[in-house]
Scaffold this active site. Structure first.
Site, short mmCIF file in Angstrom:
data_model
loop_
_atom_site.label_atom_id
_atom_site.label_comp_id
_atom_site.label_asym_id
_atom_site.label_seq_id
_atom_site.Cartn_x
_atom_site.Cartn_y
_atom_site.Cartn_z
N LYS A 76 0.84 -1.21 0.00
CA LYS A 76 0.00 0.00 0.00
C LYS A 76 0.87 1.25 0.00
O LYS A 76 0.60 2.22 -0.72
CB LYS A 76 -0.96 -0.02 1.21
CG LYS A 76 -2.06 -1.06 1.04
CD LYS A 76 -2.85 -1.35 2.30
CE LYS A 76 -3.79 -2.53 2.03
NZ LYS A 76 -4.56 -2.95 3.22
N GLN B 136 -4.68 -1.75 9.28
CA GLN B 136 -4.54 -3.06 8.64
C GLN B 136 -5.19 -4.12 9.52
O GLN B 136 -4.86 -4.25 10.69
CB GLN B 136 -3.04 -3.37 8.43
CG GLN B 136 -2.78 -4.66 7.66
CD GLN B 136 -3.33 -4.64 6.24
OE1 GLN B 136 -3.21 -3.65 5.53
NE2 GLN B 136 -3.97 -5.73 5.82
N ASP C 133 -11.05 2.54 3.37
CA ASP C 133 -11.32 1.10 3.20
C ASP C 133 -12.81 0.83 2.95
O ASP C 133 -13.18 -0.26 2.52
CB ASP C 133 -10.89 0.33 4.47
CG ASP C 133 -9.55 -0.37 4.31
OD1 ASP C 133 -9.17 -0.64 3.15
OD2 ASP C 133 -8.90 -0.67 5.33
#
Ligand code: NAP
Length: 284
Positions: A52, A96, A119
């Site tokens: 990422k 995460q 997200d």
């Protein structure tokens, strides 16, 4: 022989488009960072986080890295998220997952301000998606929509069968396919006669997390098959939920593993970040 839906190429195409948009936004004085938080040192999570950050560097946006110890308390994590919520330079916040067991994942997801929820996991983002209002879309399902569209697969009116109903893949996938005017069937571990249902699919999306589960018996001739699963085999090679060797000769188009859905997830995360930096009201 099936057409290969090349997620590596399509995700590169998207990242190159985003890179241009980021340059144009900078010229308008619009910049911002993605904050990436990892709690603990799970090796798989470290790989995802690194990928990422690399994608941010590629498209030209700043990434801020927070590597927290495994024993970080929930309160400490929530405090950091709140600090980032208040930071005007931070346009996206990503924790995460999974987080260590002593931390409530839902509390973490709810703590991220919806306008920084790149997200797309916050209940407000999920609700907005369900009723067709603007908001961040979850990256894996929105990446699959892009894969289909950019490969010229028509979705409208098609029967789409999804195997799996998780919050991050199956359920949002169903909503997005519905939004594209597919007729959608969602299946799960209690579904009866799964094979027959799958065999009626024009578009079959496998997201159940079982290596090589979908064999030729599940697939109609000419179907489009999307494989979300990702597993490491004993020989260290990757495979998906679909038995590619068996299914590929039957399908009209199919995603490989690796190089199918996987790279799209990060490309769509980058897209959400760019929307956030641009201040787009309509983020879909
Ligand atoms: P998950 O949370 O474990 O959900 C699996 C779903 O599949 C559940 O709804 C489960 O049903 C259903 N299922 C399990 N066994 C089944 C069976 N025999 N028949 C029918 N349905 C069955 O998994 P996930 O997070 O959605 O992930 C699925 C896979 O995608 C995993 O391999 C994961 O690693 C991969 N993944 C890849 C990406 C990517 O970027 N490529 C992103 C996310 C996930 P119940 O609800 O009844 O238990």
């Amino acid at each position: 022989m099936a057409k290969l839906i090349d997620g590596k190429r399509i995700s590169q195409e998207i990242k190159d488009e985003l890179k241009e948009q980021v340059t144009a936004l900078k010229e308008q004085g619009k910049t911002g960072a993605l904050a990436v938080i990892q709690v603990g040192h799970d090796p798989a999570s470290s790989v995802y986080v690194r990928n990422k950050k690399n994608a941010c560097a590629y498209i030209g946006i700043e990434s801020l890295s927070y590597e927290l110890e495994e024993d970080t308390t929930q309160q400490e994590l929530l405090h950091l998220i709140e600090k980032l919520n208040q930071d005007g330079n931070v346009k996206g916040i990503l924790v995460q997952l999974p987080v260590p067991e002593h931390i409530d994942e839902n509390a973490v997801i709810r703590a991220i301000r919806p306008d920084k929820d790149v997200d797309g996991f916050h209940p407000q983002s999920v609700g907005a998606m369900a009723i067709g209002q603007p908001g961040f879309l979850p990256c894996t399902p929105s990446g699959i929509i892009q894969l289909l569209k950019r490969s010229g697969v028509g979705i409208e009116g098609k029967h789409c069968v999804i195997i799996g109903r998780s919050n991050i893949v199956g359920k949002p996938m169903a909503l997005l396919m519905l939004r594209e005017n597919a007729t959608v069937t969602i299946t799960h571990s209690k579904t009866q006669d799964l094979k027959a249902l799958c065999k009626s699919a024009d578009i079959l999306i496998a997201a159940l997390g079982k290596p090589l589960f979908v064999t030729a018996e599940y697939v109609k001739e000419g179907a489009v098959v999307i494989d979300v699963g990702i597993h490491r085999k004993e020989d260290n090679k990757l495979c998906g939920d679909v038995d590619f060797a068996q299914v590929e000769p039957l399908a009209s188009a199919i995603t490989p593993v690796p190089g199918g859905v996987g790279p799209m997830t990060i490309a769509m995360l980058m897209q959400n970040c760019v929307h956030s930096i641009a201040g787009n009201e309509e983020r879909v």
